[in-house]
Design a protein around this motif. Structure first.
Motif, short mmCIF file in Angstrom:
data_model
loop_
_atom_site.label_atom_id
_atom_site.label_comp_id
_atom_site.label_asym_id
_atom_site.label_seq_id
_atom_site.Cartn_x
_atom_site.Cartn_y
_atom_site.Cartn_z
N VAL A 31 72.07 -47.10 27.18
CA VAL A 31 72.41 -47.64 28.50
C VAL A 31 71.15 -48.27 29.12
CG1 VAL A 31 73.35 -47.16 30.78
CG2 VAL A 31 74.19 -45.88 28.80
N CYS A 32 71.24 -49.56 29.43
CA CYS A 32 70.08 -50.31 29.92
C CYS A 32 70.01 -50.32 31.45
CB CYS A 32 70.11 -51.73 29.38
SG CYS A 32 69.96 -51.83 27.59
N GLY A 33 70.23 -49.18 32.06
CA GLY A 33 69.97 -49.04 33.48
C GLY A 33 71.12 -49.33 34.42
N ASP A 34 70.90 -48.95 35.67
CA ASP A 34 71.88 -49.07 36.76
C ASP A 34 73.18 -48.35 36.45
OD1 ASP A 34 70.09 -50.26 38.40
OD2 ASP A 34 71.10 -52.20 38.52
N THR A 35 73.01 -47.08 36.15
CA THR A 35 74.14 -46.17 36.00
C THR A 35 74.86 -46.01 37.34
OG1 THR A 35 73.13 -45.00 34.16
CG2 THR A 35 74.74 -43.78 35.48
N VAL A 36 74.08 -46.01 38.43
CA VAL A 36 74.65 -45.83 39.77
C VAL A 36 74.44 -47.09 40.60
CG1 VAL A 36 74.28 -43.34 39.65
CG2 VAL A 36 72.53 -44.78 40.68
N GLY A 37 74.83 -47.01 41.89
CA GLY A 37 74.77 -48.17 42.76
C GLY A 37 76.13 -48.86 42.82
N THR A 55 71.54 -42.35 25.58
CA THR A 55 70.13 -42.65 25.85
C THR A 55 70.10 -43.66 26.99
OG1 THR A 55 69.46 -42.27 23.56
CG2 THR A 55 68.03 -43.66 24.89
N ILE A 56 69.43 -43.31 28.08
CA ILE A 56 69.51 -44.11 29.31
C ILE A 56 68.11 -44.44 29.80
CG2 ILE A 56 70.51 -44.25 31.63
CD1 ILE A 56 72.21 -41.76 30.90
#
Length: 239
Positions: A31-37, A55-56
């Motif tokens: 996961v290349c970021g911005d799981t939230v928002g 893997t984040i």
């Protein structure tokens, strides 16, 4: 070995669940970021990724929610969503987000959210900025998100228009390549379908994929959570 590559889920649980069902059996999830928002389900999205042993790496929204980092750079609706997520998540969940690395090397790929010049904020939208990141990478390839637009840039561009991608078509990873799988939860390339990629590490190919999901259901969840209306409307247009 096959890896599902996701990015910019943005707390859209409906989209994430649909993507995870579509990818089938894979050996890993990156996961290349911005799981939230932006979205209504930051806690459930984070829990599901942890359950799947993903893997984040950290995105700018992840760091803002976890640490208030660079919050002044967000527009007003995005900053409001950050503050709402902060109030919804537990201290342990915020600590999990805070601990995410900005960059990570795995299987000859460097993962980041923006670029290797600026892991949280740079938008890589052209061959020049992609090449600048690859020049900093110790690995053969780099994979990022942040733009919410699927893209492929080669260090030595071929005859195709740089950046534009075809779907359900395995791209050979010849030479050094900068990849962006697009956004699971907030696409911005004109298509509302969730976007992701499949990295075949064994055969050295990457395939971009799109999948329809229950946008109306995601919109209902956004409105129920009283998040800014623009985040619901954008799901329909992919803009």
């Amino acid at each position: 070995m096959k890896v599902a590559v996701l990015s910019d889920i943005h707390a859209n649980l409906v989209a994430l669940e649909t993507v995870l069902a579509a990818i089938g059996a894979v050996d890993a999830i990156w996961v290349c970021g911005d799981t939230v928002g932006y979205g209504p389900d930051p806690s459930d999205v984070l829990a599901l990724l942890i359950e799947r042993k993903a893997t984040i790496v950290a995105g700018n929204h992840d760091r803002a929610v976890a640490r208030n980092e660079d919050l002044e750079l967000f527009n007003r609706p995005a900053a409001l969503a950050v503050r709402m997520h902060q109030s919804w998540l537990s201290a342990a969940e915020r600590d999990t987000l805070a601990a995410l690395p900005k960059t990570l090397e795995t299987d000859d790929v460097t993962l980041c959210h923006g670029s290797l010049r600026d892991p949280l904020w740079e938008y890589v939208t052209n061959p020049r900025s992609a090449t600048a990141s690859l020049a900093l990478a110790k690995t053969a390839h780099c994979c990022a998100g942040h733009t919410h637009v699927p893209a492929l840039f080669r260090e030595r561009p071929d005859a195709e228009r740089p950046g534009r991608v075809r779907y359900e078509t395995p791209y050979p990873l010849v030479g050094r390549v900068f990849l962006n799988p697009g956004s699971v939860g907030q696409p911005r390339d004109g298509s509302p379908m969730a976007s992701y990629g499949i990295w075949d590490v064994t055969n050295e190919t990457f395939e971009f994929r799109r999948v329809k999901y229950d946008i109306k259901g995601a919109q209902r969840a956004i409105r129920k959570a009283r998040l800014p209306e623009r985040f619901a409307l954008r799901l329909e247009t992919g803009r």
